[in-house]
Design a protein around this motif. Structure first.
Motif, PDB file in Angstrom:
ATOM      1  N   ARG A 133       0.828  -1.214   0.000  1.00  0.00           N
ATOM      2  CA  ARG A 133       0.000   0.000   0.000  1.00  0.00           C
ATOM      3  C   ARG A 133       0.864   1.267   0.000  1.00  0.00           C
ATOM      4  O   ARG A 133       1.199   1.788  -1.035  1.00  0.00           O
ATOM      5  N   ASP A 134       1.300   1.701   1.164  1.00  0.00           N
ATOM      6  CA  ASP A 134       1.952   3.014   1.220  1.00  0.00           C
ATOM      7  C   ASP A 134       3.228   3.077   0.398  1.00  0.00           C
ATOM      8  O   ASP A 134       3.511   4.083  -0.247  1.00  0.00           O
TER       9      ASP A 134
ATOM     10  N   LYS B 123       0.970   9.228  12.779  1.00  0.00           N
ATOM     11  CA  LYS B 123       1.127   9.153  11.323  1.00  0.00           C
ATOM     12  C   LYS B 123       1.931  10.362  10.863  1.00  0.00           C
ATOM     13  O   LYS B 123       1.417  11.472  10.764  1.00  0.00           O
TER      14      LYS B 123
ATOM     15  N   HIS C  67       4.264   5.509  12.343  1.00  0.00           N
ATOM     16  CA  HIS C  67       4.305   5.474  10.883  1.00  0.00           C
ATOM     17  C   HIS C  67       5.058   6.702  10.409  1.00  0.00           C
ATOM     18  O   HIS C  67       4.677   7.831  10.720  1.00  0.00           O
TER      19      HIS C  67
ATOM     20  N   HIS D 102       7.881   8.417   7.134  1.00  0.00           N
ATOM     21  CA  HIS D 102       8.429   8.319   5.779  1.00  0.00           C
ATOM     22  C   HIS D 102       9.884   8.776   5.809  1.00  0.00           C
ATOM     23  O   HIS D 102      10.251   9.631   6.614  1.00  0.00           O
TER      24      HIS D 102
ATOM     25  N   GLN E  16       8.806   4.098   3.444  1.00  0.00           N
ATOM     26  CA  GLN E  16       9.202   3.798   4.824  1.00  0.00           C
ATOM     27  C   GLN E  16      10.620   3.207   4.888  1.00  0.00           C
ATOM     28  O   GLN E  16      11.153   2.765   3.874  1.00  0.00           O
TER      29      GLN E  16
HETATM   30 CO    CO Z   1       2.223   7.135   4.886  1.00  0.00          CO
END
Ligand code: CO
Length: 469
Positions: free
Chosen positions: A16-17, A178, A207, A209, A243
């Motif tokens: 997904r991400d 997030k 979460h 990045h 990530q």
């Molecule tokens: Co994200």
């Protein structure tokens, strides 16, 4: 005394991400299916594989039924929890929907295979989350509330812990921080996680990045401070705007009290599977090597990586690439006028577009977008700080802004959607695809019908050949 073990749990984001952040959400179901049997043996806490932009991308670009994708993933992942990202009252779209649509979407997501629903709101307005949380509770799903992390005067440790407490009282099963822009730096993560751990009993998931280059250090500090779960992506689709790499984080904690227990050999086999997909994306230009590096501007301007690339393309379209830095400086000002919200879908697009207009028009708020007006009219809910009243007046005149929960003003919408989609409907879930993306869904339904006709003809042909008359 032996050290007390508190194994770290891992949510894998490659389905997904990771591909949403690196290759514009273009990974197909066919890319995913051959590897899910192996992924299911890893022992991940969960695999994030649905929601966010994947739903829109399936219908719009990949000509896939997102519900069918979910059912296929569920059939393959027999032991691993499936996780989705859900934008509160916006569901997976960009507007507020009525409660009946939100409830039905949650119900169908869980019925088709989702175990954990991560629910967030771009303003962290908890009133926009409660319907989805209650629906997930009712369907016996795991309701995780994600707070959109951002910086600013209002976002103190006190703010985060107070909000976490409210989230616990709302009936959430866990809390996620997030950090879509990579703004959470390591030592702040220590303070934040410690405060959250002290303030709530909820499991804490982090979460982030890699955009600003600090993500793996942030995880290290967050885990030492007591974070229970982190989000990582298999190495070929890790780092950059995605990530930290799963294998790297697993190795980092090996032999410590946080040892994940995941098998590096198995992870290596999975990485081997994804590497050619990444190489193909590089070759075709879908993966821009630029997004793989460190973008330190994200820390300077506090703007998510995805927003920066949108900005570049908007300015390119307007032949005004030279205005890039002016717009970057305008973004925090617009954000302030709009009550200093986190910048995440859809607030990032709204603030970004308004900032571009303010610069290109040579006068601030000479033109105000429809979406900006909605924000300033309170239609997206409450921001942590008040709106700039001068700008608000310019946008909505003497109209009285909404102060209640915005969805309280939306009549049930399902009956209308049911009626409109009737001629295309082949499964109950089609109503929800239509509700979120009416034009795109109808285009997809037409395509699906044409494909089915083709298959019918081919089947008839084969039959004729098999039984010559
Ligand atoms: Co994200």
């Amino acid at each position: 005394m032996a050290e007390q073990k508190k194994p770290l749990k891992i949510t894998e984001t490659v389905l997904r991400d990771a591909h949403q952040s690196l290759i514009a959400t273009r990974m197909t179901t066919e890319h995913m299916l051959p590897i899910i049997d192996k992924m299911d043996k890893v022992g991940y806490y969960s695999v994030e594989c649905w929601g966010g932009a994947t739903f829109d991308a399936c219908l719009r670009f990949l000509k896939e039924d997102p519900w069918e994708r979910l059912r296929k993933l569920k059939a393959g992942f027999k032991n691993t929890k499936l996780q989705m990202l859900f934008r509160g009252q916006n569901i997976l779209g960009y507007n507020h929907y009525s409660d009946d649509v939100v409830e039905y979407f949650v119900q169908k997501s869980i019925a088709n295979g989702i175990d954990i629903i991560r629910i967030f709101d771009c303003f962290n307005d908890l009133r926009n989350l409660c319907t989805a949380v209650k629906a997930a509770n009712k369907e016996k799903g795991h309701a995780q509330i994600a707070l959109s992390y951002t910086l600013g005067d209002a976002y103190t440790l006190d703010y985060w812990t107070k909000t976490a407490k409210e989230i616990e009282e709302m009936g959430a099963d866990s809390l996620c921080i997030k950090d879509m822009a990579g703004l959470l730096v390591p030592y702040e993560a220590t303070k934040l996680v410690k405060a959250l751990k002290a303030g709530t009993k909820l499991p804490i998931q982090i979460h982030t990045h890699y955009t600003s280059g600090v993500a793996s250090m942030t995880y290290l500090k967050a885990v030492e401070a007591g974070a229970d779960v982190i989000d990582t992506a298999m190495s070929p689709f890790s780092m950059g705007t995605s990530q930290p790499a799963t294998e790297v984080m697993v190795e980092t904690f090996k032999g410590t009290e946080y040892d994940t227990g995941l098998d590096q050999n198995l992870l290596a086999e999975i990485a081997d599977y994804f590497r050619p997909i990444q190489e193909q994306a590089l070759k075709s230009g879908l993966l821009n090597p630029k997004v793989m590096g460190v973008n330190i501007k994200t820390l300077l301007y506090q703007v998510p990586g995805g927003m920066l690339s949108n900005l570049v393309s908007q300015l390119k379209d307007a032949h005004a690439e030279d205005k890039y830095y002016q717009v970057l400086e305008e973004i925090p000002k617009v954000r302030k006028d709009f009550g200093e919200p986190p910048l995440v879908t859809p607030s990032s697009q709204i603030v970004g577009t308004q900032a571009v207009l303010n610069v290109l028009q040579g006068e601030r708020y000479k033109m105000i977008t429809k979406e900006s007006k909605k924000v300033l009219a309170g239609e997206f809910g409450q921001t942590v700080k008040p709106f700039n009243s001068g700008v608000q007046k310019k946008a909505i005149g003497n109209t009285k802004p909404i102060t209640c929960r915005p969805a309280d003003l939306i009549e049930p919408q399902l009956p209308k959607f049911e009626k409109e989609v009737a001629e295309w409907k082949q499964q109950e879930e089609d109503t929800l695809s239509y509700a979120l993306f009416p034009q795109v869904a109808v285009e997809f339904f037409k395509y699906r019908q044409a494909q089915q006709k083709k298959v019918d003809v081919t089947a008839a042909d084969t039959q004729n050949k098999a039984y010559p008359v």
